[in-house]
Every structure is written in structure tokens, then in C-alpha cells.
Design an enzyme around this catalytic site. Sequence first.
Site, PDB file in Angstrom:
ATOM      1  N   ASP A 257       0.710  -1.466  -0.585  1.00 38.13           N
ATOM      2  CA  ASP A 257       0.133   0.128  -0.114  1.00 38.13           C
ATOM      3  C   ASP A 257       1.080   1.043   0.382  1.00 38.13           C
ATOM      4  O   ASP A 257       0.786   1.929  -0.694  1.00 38.13           O
ATOM      5  CB  ASP A 257      -1.178  -0.093   0.704  1.00 38.13           C
ATOM      6  N   ASN A 346     -15.781   3.903 -10.885  1.00 35.51           N
ATOM      7  CA  ASN A 346     -15.694   4.798 -11.170  1.00 35.51           C
ATOM      8  C   ASN A 346     -15.314   4.820 -12.638  1.00 35.51           C
ATOM      9  O   ASN A 346     -15.278   5.387 -13.350  1.00 35.51           O
ATOM     10  CB  ASN A 346     -15.595   6.186 -10.242  1.00 35.51           C
ATOM     11  N   TYR A 364      -3.123 -21.165  -7.502  1.00 34.88           N
ATOM     12  CA  TYR A 364      -3.504 -21.533  -5.945  1.00 34.88           C
ATOM     13  C   TYR A 364      -4.963 -23.083  -5.974  1.00 34.88           C
ATOM     14  O   TYR A 364      -5.649 -22.912  -5.539  1.00 34.88           O
ATOM     15  CB  TYR A 364      -3.814 -20.457  -5.030  1.00 34.88           C
ATOM     16  N   HIS A 751     -11.861   4.353   4.970  1.00 36.24           N
ATOM     17  CA  HIS A 751     -11.791   5.262   5.326  1.00 36.24           C
ATOM     18  C   HIS A 751     -10.999   6.018   6.179  1.00 36.24           C
ATOM     19  O   HIS A 751     -11.381   5.500   7.953  1.00 36.24           O
ATOM     20  CB  HIS A 751     -13.499   6.061   5.439  1.00 36.24           C
ATOM     21  N   GLY A 774     -37.387  10.476  12.489  1.00 38.07           N
ATOM     22  CA  GLY A 774     -38.451  10.583  11.261  1.00 38.07           C
ATOM     23  C   GLY A 774     -37.815  10.690  10.014  1.00 38.07           C
ATOM     24  O   GLY A 774     -38.219  10.169   9.801  1.00 38.07           O
TER      25      GLY A 774
END
Length: 1092
Positions: A257, A346, A364, A751, A774
Site C-alpha cells: 500500500d 468510477n 492456487y 476510510h 423520523g
Amino acid sequence: MSAKAISEQTGKEFLYKYISTSAAVQNRFRYARVTADTDWDRLTQEQPWLLTERLVVKPDQLIKRRGKLGLVGINLDLHGVRDWLKTHFMKETTVGKAKGVLRNFLIEPFVPHEQDEEFYVCIYAMREGDHVLFHHEGGVEVGDVDAKAQRLMVAVDEKLTEDQVTEQLLTNVSEDKKQVIATFIVGLFTLYEELYFTYLEINPLVVTQDGVFILDMAAKIDATADYICKSKWGDVEFPPPFGREAYPEEAYIADLDAKSGASLKLTLLNPQGRIWTMVAGGGASVVYSDTICDLGGVDELANYGEYSGAPSEQQTYDYAKTILALMTQEKHPEGKVLIIGGSIANFTNVAATFKGIVRAIKDYQGPLKEHEVTIFVRRGGPNYQEGLRVMGEVGKTTGIPIHVFGTETHMTAIVGMALGHRPIPNEPPKDAHTANFLLSASNSAKTPAATRTASFSEPRTSNDVTPAKKSKAGLPAAKETTLFKKTTKTIVWGMQTRAVQGMMDFDYVCSRDEPSVAAMVYPFTGDHKQKFYWGHKEILLPVYKNMADAMKKHPQVDVLISFASLRSAFDSTIEAMQYPQIHTIAIIAEGIPEAQTRKMIKMADEKGVTIIGPATVGGIKPGCFKIGNTGGMLDNILASKLYRPGSVAYVSRSGGMSNELNNIISRTTDGVYEGVAIGGDRYPGSTFMDHVLRYQDTPGVKMIIMLGEIGGTEEYRICQGIQEGRITKPVVCWCIGTCATMFASEVQFGHAGACANQASETAVAKNQALRDAGAYVPKSFDELGNVISTVYEELVANGTIVPAQEVPPPTVPMDYSWARELGLIRKPASFMTSICDERGQELIYAGMPITEVFKEEMGLGGVLGLLWFQRRLPRYACHFIEMCLMVTADHGPAVSGAHNTIVCARAGKDLISSLTSGLLTIGDRFGGALDAAAKQFSKAFDSGMLPMEFVNKMKKDGKLIMGIGHRVKSINNPDMRVQILKDYVKQNFPSSHLLDYALDVEKITTSKKPNLILNVDGLIGVAFVDLLRTCGGFTRDEADEFVEIGALNGIFVLGRSMGFIGHYLDQKRLKQGLYRHPWDDISYVLPEHMSM
């Protein structure tokens, strides 16, 4: 993620090193770490105070309330510490719901003190600034500090003063300690800011007459600030939460990463579990985990992770093989399932990422079948049809059960199938292929623009938006209610040509009169024009080196889309806000430090600028404008009807999930009016409430959808808005991350902001609060589409929404490159190559990856064999090639090639020109005899001609025998280069028939004249023919073909190039001037009448 917890030892090390305060901080650097590898003798030598002082010992593994749990040994000598450790070290301990093993401990000096000398101090970050909490009673029994403590909020970009601390925090502190504590807290706050802490708690802080003592400390730092703080932080180790082990596979993925522009995350929850996930997208990964837990799979969920941001095929392969290796370590009696899921991408090429996964599955396939693994796939986005096809094919060829679904299937439906809660359809419905959308057979080349300008749910009006309220003097500028119109113009920061072309294609299908992109800014090139397509037509878009020129020349622009990197996004955004014409800024970059984001937010609020992002894909307003890659490619734009406005507006954090909402809304309602992904960071530039209020004030919006998530409290403002009547339109809400409360240890989701720091920040609590207020809240994400459909149908039934007739959009030509990738067209290639392929993640030479070339230690000869002969040659052949290069590298400055090179170099020419002048002399008379010698000797030998017959024939024909003869060397003064090569061939080649023939010819020629020896060109030529014919890698015809096409001369050219370059560098190093040939070395033979 950004805010990451550090160990107490690391936190104290930072504090002791970098705090600047006049308060006397005691016991600096007096701590010792104890692990399984600790050598006590060495430890006491390095830390002699351990032998003389009373000590405290405690685990350092992110455990809260250690004192109350009995996990602190106090006032012990070293022997007592070691005895205490014997009863705690490597023991399993339960802390809350988490079970873990105690393996890291911290020893510090014991500080004798009174109870009234203990204090509590904490600094933590919030959107509006940093909160400083102080309580005059610290220690184990401090209790609910949120309710008890004095607090002070330091706004963004403001400084903390000692007077503020004294007046607002130290009201209950004795006068003799106020000065010391105030000075320390100001120094602590400065340290907190400079080292990018997001949380720093000291409890207790002990203040005696000797000074300040830091007893217990907990801290988090903003890991995204590594590039700023690296010199001070060093290599920071981030320990896992207590109860979760640190696995090497997690570290491997974290390393991948860090080296990638994409996002790759992996957290192991239960390596023995039977349910494994490989999910694309930060938001989608949370949704899948939620659904698995909702369906009762929490105890069997093995991992959490995500890949996103368009990882390459190789990166996806590395990620996938790591997961497959983990899930095939232990068998499960019920077999295992792998969920390869994701929302509608996207911009990620689904087929490309799936190629990496398919490679891993093939590698595998044995273990996967042995462990009875069933795979469920659901994906959408660019080229997803090809990706799904490839995934389905690998299931058929390997025999692994792989069930494949596209956008026609609800995103999380495969979870129910995998867990046996819903049937697996035999033939899932297929959506139309990309080509069916883009290469439409419609006769209408263009749809009248007027039919699609107004909201889809109501007649066209001249003013369907509420103008922004005017700001009063002295107050921050009011922000626009309408961010995007059909005439909106933008500047794109960054050379993102694919995103810009996508925006222009969107503009075209929306029947805009002009492209929405006015210009681009890219500081790394000079001003120029960039070519794009507007429908069928090519247009030029200006690209500016600096933003000032772009703003000046395009005053109509009011939106900036920033693709700047995380390192430059802050500066470019601050610069953009200096121009009053800019009202909206979209920041795409992920990983901007939170402190910088908060400064941007503050300035944006002051200037009335709306920021979308950071860490976002952007937003879209159908029929008007889209930001960058939002909405994906044209096939998804058209499938989700994003080319014309509907009646439903949404706001989400996740970019990938926003595209999934486009899909859900288009299938259950009349479509999207506007959608914004505010970004996954803890502090998005604009909030849920900002956009919900905009939608509330926009007449074209009839219902609102909010997709929140775990972490933060912004969703409670929506509750308040509904309860107070500020929000009156129907709001459908769902907060993802409900699974977090079911995990024993803390999990940081994809995130940065997706982590609950208190109960009210959990998704479960927020969903319940929204339901109570509500809002329409489904029972799970699985039911979100049903709830949206129900609310929409009610609005249609009562006349609030009047669905309009569908109007087809104009067709847009597909880009050639994309059409070819989809397999829709074919074209003869301009070039063909069979030796090298650089298109993938790894360079390939004649079918062999470059890593294998080095792993096999093939050397230069082996590489030459691959590139010239497309063969992996035997080791002796590779070594012979290298020997040939070595012996032909140079033969002094007097030969014609070296001479030319030297003359050119001294004339001031560059390396390439000088080298070329030397190479141009190579031919039959100098160095180019390898091919000719090979051909002549081969022809004679193959025809059965005796050596004497060959010599006589060449003499009779008046031809030179190529490879025979030398100006300097002779039978009495042999060329050692020839001798070295000849000996090697005799010792290592399986056969040397042609060389033997040439040596017989040499005996004849040297009997006539001693310098008519077999020279180095001739030896290499005939030996190479022997190599090609006898090494076993070539047929006779192939061997002859390589000789015929000039391969052997290449050996001399390549070898002698090294020498020519050496002569060039030598002349430059010696600083030799322009060469002029001396007169006395020239014989002037002019005609007699001219000399007179």
C-alpha cells in the site's frame, strides 16, 4: 487511515525529545522495554537505574485503564519486577470483549507523590479546532472526565497562551503549581501541533516540587503526515489494537500500500474463519462486512480489507495471492467461501484488476479445490463485462465453483447466496454490453436540448433553484445553494486527460452547448494546448503552467477540480481560494494531513467556498456537470440515466458507493437530481448537513438519500434538522459500519474517518437516532433499495413527483483505445514484435519476466540470447557470448572506428554522434567480417569442399577469405584473443566441426604467408555457427537464418560500442582539443600542371 495509535513508549520518546517548555520535565528517556527477546544483563548495562531505583512495570499494548485491571506493578525493585512479569508475561488477558496475550511491557522509575499532585490533561482534534481538557484530580479514579474536566477549544490556526490556560483550565489548581502546569500545557500543545498528534492524553500528570512527571500516556498521530514529520518521527511502529495479533501478511500488504498510488488494506480478524472477502472500495468493503455480520457470519468472518484506486494487475495479483494463501492454510469442515465483491467502479478498469485475481486463482487452484472453496463475484464499472467473463471462464477451466454477477444484481446479494440465505440463480439476468449503449442504433443523432434541461419530475421553469443568501457585513461569505448549472465552467488542476475526456463526453450526452472544462493547470510543463474530443470533433484545451494565468484568462470559471497530489493539494487549494471567482473546489487526493484539511475548511468558510473532498471521487449533477471520474464511464452514465435530472438527491462519504447509489436510484426511482461524495476523511470539506440543506432548498429535489458511516457525529445534525423542521423532505438514511460493534477488537475500516471513538459514533447508534428523528432507515443495506422505492412510490402517488417521458441521449463515439480493449474492433498492427513486452506490471524478455532473468543469474549473454535468438541458451553459450563481447570491446585508438570516434569527440560532438561515427566504419574491411566468414566457411564445409579446394577456389575467383588475415598478428605473434576463444570452444562446445575446418584452412594460408591467420572475426563467426547448430536450441534452417540476417555482426557492433564509448569518455576527461591531422603525415600528390 490517518489517526493511528502509537505505543506509550513512542509517545513519551516524542515528548521527551521535542517538547519545548520551561517546566522541569523529569525522568526523560528513563524507560525500558521488555519483550520475549529481552537480554536482562544487557538491559541493566544500558539502563543502570533499573538496579538502584524503585520501579513501575505495565503492559504497553494500547490497553485502557490498566490500573483498574490490575495490570500495573508499582513500587517494585528489579527482582520484584521480574517476579511480576513471570505471572503476566505471555498470559492471555481479557480487556472488555477483546482477548489478547501480554507480550510487550514498559518499566519506568516509580515516582512517590501525593494524591493531590495528580492531574489529568488531554488534547484531541475536532473539526473546528483542538480541545484541551484539564482536571485537577487525575489517576485511576479520574472517572468521567468529559463531564468533570475544564475545557478550552483552540480554534484552527490559533495559538494557546499561558493566560488562557491559567484562566480557563487551572481554576481549581493551587497558586504554587499554576505557573508550572500552564507552561507545560502550552509546551505540550505546541508539541501536539508540530508533530501532528490527533490525540494526546496524560493521566496522571504528576507535579511535585521536583518538577513534572509523565506517568501514563496514550496518543495517536496523523499517519498521513509522515512525509512532513519523517525527520522527527523516524520509522514509527503502529501496534495493532489489543486482542488482535500483528500478522506478517498484514505488514506485507501495508508495505504494498505504501509503495502504491492505489489503496490496499488487510486486517485479519479470525484466520480460522470460513468467510473471506476481497472487496473493491473503502465504503463497499464496510457494507459487505456489515451484511456478513447481519446474516450471522460474524464469528466466521476471517478478514477485513479492500483494494481501490485502480491498482495494477500485478498489485491485485499480490493482494489476491496473499488472501488465497491465508485461506488455504487450514481446512474448515463446511468448506470456505470467498466473496469478491465491490460497488460500481468510477475509474478502475475491472477487467485489468480481475486479471490479477484470476492469475492468483490459477496459481492456487489445487489448494482452493482441496479446501472446498466456493467463490462469489459481483462487480460493476469500466470494462466489468470482460472482467466477469474472464472470472467465469477460470471457474470452468479450473473446476472451482465461481458464481459471477454484475450490476443487475444488488451489491450484497452474493453474501446471502454465499451464506445459504438466498438461492443462487442459474442464469442471472445480464445487463446490456458497453457497446450497446455507446454504439446505439438510434436514428436520432441528437436529442433536442430543451427536452432535458428542467428537472425530470416537473415542467421546465426558468428558476428552479433558490439563490444563495446574501451575507451580512462582517460575517463569513454565504455559500452557494446551487453548486453546478448547465453553464458551469471549471479548471482542472493536474494532467488528468482521461478524467477530462470523461467530463466532456458527459457534457456532450447532456446536450451542453460547450464543454464544462475551460482549461487545465499543470505546473510541470510550459503553457500549451491539449487535444480532446467533443463528440466527433477534436478540440484544443489550454493548459497553463500557473493558476494565475488560467484564472485571468477564464473569468467565467467558478469551479476548480484538483487532482493535485496529497503533498501539493493544500498549497494549490489555498492558492485557488485567493480568487473570488471560485465558489466550489473538489479535492480528489487521499492522505492529506488532517491539520492541513482543517485549515482549508476554515479559509473556505471565511470566503464562502464549498469544498468537496478531500479523498473523494467528486459529485454529479445529471444534465449539468460532473466532477472528474464521478459516475464512471459512459456505459454507466447511460445505464444509470445520469444524462438527465431525476428527483432524488443523495450525499455519501464513499465515492464507489455513490456510484452504487446511482445504480440503485436509477432502478427504483426516476433518477438522480444531484449526488455528492463528500470524502472518507475525518474532516470532509463540506458535511452531510451542508448538502442536505442545499437539497432541501432546491425545488427540483423531491427526496433525499444520505449514506453515512461509522465515525463522527455529523449524522446527528440531520436528526436535529428533521426534528426542528428545517428538513421537511423525505430523507432515507443508512450508516454503514454496523458490524464494528460485533468485533472483539477495534477495526479501522477503509476510510480515514471510519472509526468510532465513542458509543455515539457507532453506526448502530446513529441509525437508531435517525430512525427516531423520523428519517426512513432500512434494517440493513440489503433493504436500502426497497425503502427508496417505497418512499418514491408514495411521492408519485401523492403527486409530488410526476415522472416524465424518457428521452434518449445523443450517441457518443467510443474512444478507439477503449473499443479495442472491449474487443469491439480490430486493426492491423503497424509493428510486430516477438522479443519483448513492456505493457504489463513486469518487463518480459522473450516470454521470461525480468525478475526471473535475475533470479536465474542469466547474465548479459543470457539476455542477448533471449532478445536476439528468442531462446534460453545453455550456460556455456551465454558465457561464450560474453567472452566475445569482452574480446571485441576494443583494439586500441589506431583502428578506424576508434579513430573516428576520437576525432568526433575532440570536435565537441556528443556521445551519440561520436559513437555513430565510429560504428559507421564497421564493414567488410573493419570488424564486419563475422557474418561473411560464417557464410563462406559454412558454404564450403556444407558442400563437402576440402580446405585446400576452398582456398584454391577463392584464389581463382579473386576473392578474399573473410576472417583470414591480420595487419599485426601472425603465426609467430598469435592473437591471444583468438587463443582464449578457441580453447573455450574446444573445452565446452559439444562439437566444433566448422572451427576445425577453419583451422585447417589457416594451416594452408599461413604456409603461404605467416599473417594469414584465423583472426578474431573469423573465429567468432565459425564458432557461432557451431554453437547455433549443436546447442540443441535451433533447427538447421533457423541456425542458417540467423547467420543470413546478420546476427553475428551484431556481436562485434555491440562489443566494440563499449570501446568506442570508452574512447569518447577518455578524450572528454583528458580535455583534448580539436583534432587536426599533421601535414607531415599527408602525401600531397597534386597533378603536375597544378603544382607548377
